[in-house]
Design a protein around this motif. Structure first.
Motif, PDB file in Angstrom:
ATOM      1  N   HIS A   1      31.792   7.968 -41.525  1.00  9.78           N
ATOM      2  CA  HIS A   1      30.126   8.458 -42.332  1.00  9.78           C
ATOM      3  C   HIS A   1      32.090   8.789 -43.756  1.00  9.78           C
ATOM      4  CE1 HIS A   1      33.262  11.486 -41.702  1.00  9.78           C
ATOM      5  NE2 HIS A   1      32.514  11.529 -39.913  1.00  9.78           N
ATOM      6  N   ILE A   2      30.789   8.915 -45.046  1.00  7.38           N
ATOM      7  CA  ILE A   2      31.322   9.532 -45.600  1.00  7.38           C
ATOM      8  C   ILE A   2      33.329   9.663 -46.129  1.00  7.38           C
ATOM      9  CG2 ILE A   2      31.123  11.748 -46.756  1.00  7.38           C
ATOM     10  CD1 ILE A   2      31.831   8.599 -48.782  1.00  7.38           C
ATOM     11  N   GLY A   3      33.793  10.486 -45.038  1.00  3.84           N
ATOM     12  CA  GLY A   3      35.347  10.884 -44.272  1.00  3.84           C
ATOM     13  C   GLY A   3      36.521   9.658 -44.482  1.00  3.84           C
TER      14      GLY A   3
ATOM     15  N   GLY B   1      27.179   6.503 -40.487  1.00  2.00           N
ATOM     16  CA  GLY B   1      25.785   7.383 -41.801  1.00  2.00           C
ATOM     17  C   GLY B   1      25.935   9.013 -40.521  1.00  2.00           C
ATOM     18  N   HIS B   2      25.788   9.437 -40.942  1.00  5.40           N
ATOM     19  CA  HIS B   2      26.121  10.934 -39.322  1.00  5.40           C
ATOM     20  C   HIS B   2      24.987  11.593 -40.076  1.00  5.40           C
ATOM     21  CE1 HIS B   2      28.549  13.172 -42.722  1.00  5.40           C
ATOM     22  NE2 HIS B   2      28.645  13.941 -41.618  1.00  5.40           N
ATOM     23  N   SER B   3      23.551  10.941 -40.405  1.00  3.72           N
ATOM     24  CA  SER B   3      22.943  12.014 -40.908  1.00  3.72           C
ATOM     25  C   SER B   3      21.517  12.229 -39.632  1.00  3.72           C
ATOM     26  CB  SER B   3      21.288  11.449 -41.807  1.00  3.72           C
ATOM     27  OG  SER B   3      20.568  10.927 -41.202  1.00  3.72           O
ATOM     28  N   GLU B   4      20.890  13.980 -39.976  1.00  3.58           N
ATOM     29  CA  GLU B   4      20.183  14.696 -38.582  1.00  3.58           C
ATOM     30  C   GLU B   4      19.519  13.057 -38.130  1.00  3.58           C
ATOM     31  OE1 GLU B   4      20.596  15.762 -40.935  1.00  3.58           O
ATOM     32  OE2 GLU B   4      22.166  17.787 -40.085  1.00  3.58           O
TER      33      GLU B   4
ATOM     34  N   VAL C   1      14.249  -2.691 -39.281  1.00  4.25           N
ATOM     35  CA  VAL C   1      14.417  -1.227 -38.655  1.00  4.25           C
ATOM     36  C   VAL C   1      12.734  -0.664 -39.318  1.00  4.25           C
ATOM     37  CG1 VAL C   1      15.329   1.043 -38.015  1.00  4.25           C
ATOM     38  CG2 VAL C   1      16.479  -0.826 -38.056  1.00  4.25           C
ATOM     39  N   GLY C   2      12.713  -0.791 -40.313  1.00  6.84           N
ATOM     40  CA  GLY C   2      10.906  -0.022 -41.089  1.00  6.84           C
ATOM     41  C   GLY C   2      10.600  -0.484 -39.775  1.00  6.84           C
ATOM     42  N   PRO C   3       9.470  -1.701 -39.807  1.00  4.89           N
ATOM     43  CA  PRO C   3       8.115  -1.949 -39.415  1.00  4.89           C
ATOM     44  C   PRO C   3       7.593  -0.137 -38.058  1.00  4.89           C
ATOM     45  CG  PRO C   3       8.757  -3.658 -39.546  1.00  4.89           C
ATOM     46  CD  PRO C   3       9.806  -2.623 -40.057  1.00  4.89           C
ATOM     47  N   LEU C   4       9.205  -0.430 -37.242  1.00  5.21           N
ATOM     48  CA  LEU C   4       9.464   0.238 -35.607  1.00  5.21           C
ATOM     49  C   LEU C   4       9.541   1.740 -36.033  1.00  5.21           C
ATOM     50  CD1 LEU C   4      11.718  -1.618 -33.202  1.00  5.21           C
ATOM     51  CD2 LEU C   4       9.037  -0.970 -32.936  1.00  5.21           C
ATOM     52  N   THR C   5       9.528   2.145 -37.158  1.00 13.13           N
ATOM     53  CA  THR C   5      10.268   3.420 -37.321  1.00 13.13           C
ATOM     54  C   THR C   5       8.613   4.764 -37.268  1.00 13.13           C
ATOM     55  OG1 THR C   5      12.029   2.903 -39.031  1.00 13.13           O
ATOM     56  CG2 THR C   5      11.138   5.117 -39.211  1.00 13.13           C
ATOM     57  N   VAL C   6       7.571   4.087 -37.747  1.00 13.53           N
ATOM     58  CA  VAL C   6       6.414   4.117 -38.436  1.00 13.53           C
ATOM     59  C   VAL C   6       5.694   4.693 -36.876  1.00 13.53           C
ATOM     60  CG1 VAL C   6       5.005   2.684 -39.069  1.00 13.53           C
ATOM     61  CG2 VAL C   6       4.279   4.811 -39.554  1.00 13.53           C
TER      62      VAL C   6
ATOM     63  N   MET D   1      24.616   0.038 -39.596  1.00 15.93           N
ATOM     64  CA  MET D   1      24.224   0.573 -40.318  1.00 15.93           C
ATOM     65  C   MET D   1      23.717   2.159 -40.718  1.00 15.93           C
ATOM     66  SD  MET D   1      27.434  -0.391 -41.692  1.00 15.93           S
ATOM     67  CE  MET D   1      27.064   0.738 -43.100  1.00 15.93           C
ATOM     68  N   ALA D   2      24.110   3.082 -41.483  1.00 16.52           N
ATOM     69  CA  ALA D   2      22.296   4.043 -41.894  1.00 16.52           C
ATOM     70  C   ALA D   2      23.468   4.715 -43.394  1.00 16.52           C
ATOM     71  CB  ALA D   2      22.469   4.581 -40.965  1.00 16.52           C
ATOM     72  N   VAL D   3      23.596   3.662 -43.904  1.00 20.77           N
ATOM     73  CA  VAL D   3      24.331   4.965 -45.226  1.00 20.77           C
ATOM     74  C   VAL D   3      23.126   4.631 -46.971  1.00 20.77           C
ATOM     75  CG1 VAL D   3      25.835   4.714 -46.917  1.00 20.77           C
ATOM     76  CG2 VAL D   3      26.613   4.654 -44.564  1.00 20.77           C
ATOM     77  N   GLY D   4      22.580   3.760 -46.831  1.00 21.80           N
ATOM     78  CA  GLY D   4      22.319   3.319 -48.553  1.00 21.80           C
ATOM     79  C   GLY D   4      22.547   3.158 -49.588  1.00 21.80           C
ATOM     80  N   LYS D   5      23.934   2.219 -49.400  1.00 23.76           N
ATOM     81  CA  LYS D   5      24.873   1.613 -49.958  1.00 23.76           C
ATOM     82  C   LYS D   5      24.905  -0.211 -50.065  1.00 23.76           C
ATOM     83  CE  LYS D   5      27.588   5.002 -51.714  1.00 23.76           C
ATOM     84  NZ  LYS D   5      27.059   6.081 -51.063  1.00 23.76           N
ATOM     85  N   ALA D   6      24.018  -0.315 -50.865  1.00 23.40           N
ATOM     86  CA  ALA D   6      24.157  -2.275 -51.200  1.00 23.40           C
ATOM     87  C   ALA D   6      25.468  -2.755 -51.483  1.00 23.40           C
ATOM     88  CB  ALA D   6      23.312  -3.001 -52.227  1.00 23.40           C
TER      89      ALA D   6
HETATM   90  P1  NAD Z   1      21.944  10.444 -45.856  1.00 20.44           P
HETATM   91  O1  NAD Z   1      21.648  10.557 -46.921  1.00 20.44           O
HETATM   92  O2  NAD Z   1      20.818  11.706 -45.265  1.00 20.44           O
HETATM   93  O3  NAD Z   1      22.812   9.696 -45.040  1.00 20.44           O
HETATM   94  C1  NAD Z   1      24.344   9.050 -45.623  1.00 20.44           C
HETATM   95  C2  NAD Z   1      24.859   8.586 -44.388  1.00 20.44           C
HETATM   96  O4  NAD Z   1      26.008   7.649 -45.084  1.00 20.44           O
HETATM   97  C3  NAD Z   1      25.814   9.948 -44.450  1.00 20.44           C
HETATM   98  O5  NAD Z   1      26.330  10.413 -42.833  1.00 20.44           O
HETATM   99  C4  NAD Z   1      27.145   9.699 -45.460  1.00 20.44           C
HETATM  100  O6  NAD Z   1      28.727  10.397 -45.080  1.00 20.44           O
HETATM  101  C5  NAD Z   1      27.460   8.856 -45.174  1.00 20.44           C
HETATM  102  N1  NAD Z   1      27.818   7.245 -46.502  1.00 20.44           N
HETATM  103  C6  NAD Z   1      27.454   8.115 -47.364  1.00 20.44           C
HETATM  104  N2  NAD Z   1      28.459   6.873 -48.506  1.00 20.44           N
HETATM  105  C7  NAD Z   1      29.728   6.003 -47.742  1.00 20.44           C
HETATM  106  C8  NAD Z   1      30.530   5.465 -47.691  1.00 20.44           C
HETATM  107  N3  NAD Z   1      30.745   4.751 -48.752  1.00 20.44           N
HETATM  108  N4  NAD Z   1      30.771   4.400 -46.670  1.00 20.44           N
HETATM  109  C9  NAD Z   1      30.586   5.117 -45.327  1.00 20.44           C
HETATM  110  N5  NAD Z   1      29.855   6.609 -44.906  1.00 20.44           N
HETATM  111  C10 NAD Z   1      29.194   7.119 -46.143  1.00 20.44           C
HETATM  112  O7  NAD Z   1      21.302   9.112 -45.188  1.00 20.44           O
HETATM  113  P2  NAD Z   1      20.350   8.202 -44.318  1.00 20.44           P
HETATM  114  O8  NAD Z   1      18.654   9.067 -44.599  1.00 20.44           O
HETATM  115  O9  NAD Z   1      20.187   8.741 -42.836  1.00 20.44           O
HETATM  116  O10 NAD Z   1      19.191   7.008 -44.105  1.00 20.44           O
HETATM  117  C11 NAD Z   1      21.030   5.719 -43.976  1.00 20.44           C
HETATM  118  C12 NAD Z   1      20.260   5.099 -44.981  1.00 20.44           C
HETATM  119  O11 NAD Z   1      18.788   4.860 -44.287  1.00 20.44           O
HETATM  120  C13 NAD Z   1      19.048   4.931 -46.649  1.00 20.44           C
HETATM  121  O12 NAD Z   1      19.481   3.974 -46.999  1.00 20.44           O
HETATM  122  C14 NAD Z   1      17.874   5.294 -46.124  1.00 20.44           C
HETATM  123  O13 NAD Z   1      16.582   4.546 -46.995  1.00 20.44           O
HETATM  124  C15 NAD Z   1      17.386   3.962 -44.874  1.00 20.44           C
HETATM  125  N6  NAD Z   1      16.570   4.850 -43.781  1.00 20.44           N
HETATM  126  C16 NAD Z   1      16.059   3.649 -43.463  1.00 20.44           C
HETATM  127  C17 NAD Z   1      14.798   4.579 -42.896  1.00 20.44           C
HETATM  128  C18 NAD Z   1      13.854   3.018 -42.123  1.00 20.44           C
HETATM  129  O14 NAD Z   1      12.701   3.374 -41.215  1.00 20.44           O
HETATM  130  N7  NAD Z   1      14.503   1.512 -42.333  1.00 20.44           N
HETATM  131  C19 NAD Z   1      14.365   5.609 -41.785  1.00 20.44           C
HETATM  132  C20 NAD Z   1      14.629   6.340 -41.892  1.00 20.44           C
HETATM  133  C21 NAD Z   1      16.237   6.020 -43.442  1.00 20.44           C
END
Ligand code: NAD
Length: 278
Positions: free
Chosen positions: A185-187, A161-164, A260-265, A206-211
């Motif tokens: 990341h997705i690439g 996951g390479h989000s900001e 991670v969630g409870p710590l974020t806030v 892991m920070a993607v959002g795909k179960a």
């Molecule tokens: P985002 O959508 O901005 O980024 C997703 C990242 O996943 C991107 O880098 C993308 O390239 C990558 N990606 C997508 N599909 C992929 C794949 N099949 N294989 C590899 N990489 C892939 O998401 P985000 O805002 O960074 O959030 C990511 C996840 O973390 C989400 O599930 C979000 O709900 C969760 N999140 C949790 C907390 C928390 O406090 N626990 C906080 C923020 C985000």
């Protein structure tokens, strides 16, 4: 079998440090949250932010702006709050309506009130290892890693996951600790290389959002697994990693929910205290 790396014990420790700082400064802090329109996803965050603020004696003020508010309107409201000395921190609730670009808006919050750590100045300080106000989720992950006393120097850390808000700032924070960092990341996924990177991770974030994206057998024996992902599957919330399978191989693993969630806030509140120079 992996040990559970839960956020709640750390939350209590950090809360107590913050409460002491706030009490000894004798200053009343105020956090202002801005929501544009109504979105059920925001309600959950607002509730947990308010609860955390209440517990620390921080005033939490929610402003719900009309859904037709445009970018200019939001910026002028932010500028009023920037000028207001009684306001210590500003949060913009996401998601914003589609006609407003969060990346453009977040730079109008004065850096000292940027409790989410997303102002370009605060992000820029990460490069020099000098940031005090950090993006909350990235900061939460670093707290979890530090709580188990792991020496990150030379460790293979793989972030997916390479989000900001997560992957990019985390990569910089981990480099400061001399970890060997790979950001996938997705690439990486499309190139069919995700599995091979994950398999050599001493620490996997892991920070993607795909179960179910990561299979248990991909986890290196003894690895530390931090699952930031939040996914709704039926009526359950799960992360990106197959928890059962990964638990058999990892040394530590975060539960989802409860990792991670409870710590974020609480990182938001720490940023507020930092920004107020307490
Ligand atoms: P985002 O959508 O901005 O980024 C997703 C990242 O996943 C991107 O880098 C993308 O390239 C990558 N990606 C997508 N599909 C992929 C794949 N099949 N294989 C590899 N990489 C892939 O998401 P985000 O805002 O960074 O959030 C990511 C996840 O973390 C989400 O599930 C979000 O709900 C969760 N999140 C949790 C907390 C928390 O406090 N626990 C906080 C923020 C985000």
């Amino acid at each position: 079998m992996a040990k559970l790396l839960e956020g709640k014990i750390l939350v209590e420790q950090i809360k107590s440090i913050l409460r002491d700082k706030i009490n000894s400064a004798g200053k009343k802090l105020k956090l202002v949250s801005i929501q544009v329109g109504v979105n059920p996803a925001c309600e959950v965050y607002v509730k947990s932010q308010k609860r955390a603020a209440d517990l620390l004696g921080i005033e939490y003020q929610l402003h719900q702006l009309d859904k037709v508010t445009n970018g200019e309107g939001l910026v002028s409201f932010i500028q009023e709050l920037n000028q207001d000395n009684s306001v210590n921190g500003i949060i913009i609730q996401l998601p914003l309506p589609l006609h407003i670009d969060y990346k453009k808006i977040s730079q109008f919050i004065t850096p000292g009130k940027d409790v989410e750590g997303m102002h370009p100045l605060n992000l820029g300080k990460l490069i020099f290892g000098k940031a005090k106000i950090l993006p909350c989720t990235a900061a939460a992950v670093m707290e979890l890693l530090s709580s188990i006393g792991l020496n990150l120097s030379g460790k293979e850390v793989v972030i997916v996951g390479h989000s900001e808000i997560v992957g990019k700032p985390l990569s910089l924070l981990l480099l400061e600790k001399l970890a060997t960092v790979t950001v996938c990341h997705i690439g990486t996924f499309k190139a069919g290389k995700l599995e091979e990177h994950i398999k050599r991770a001493d620490v996997l974030i892991m920070a993607v959002g795909k179960a179910g994206l990561v299979k248990g057998e991909w986890i290196k024996e003894g690895a530390v697994v931090i699952d930031v992902g939040i996914n709704k599957v039926g009526d359950k919330i799960v992360g990106d990693v197959d928890f059962e399978g990964a638990s058999k191989r990892a040394s530590w693993i975060t539960p989802v929910p409860g990792g991670v969630g409870p710590l974020t806030v609480i990182m938001l509140m720490r940023n507020l205290v930092e920004g107020a120079n307490l």
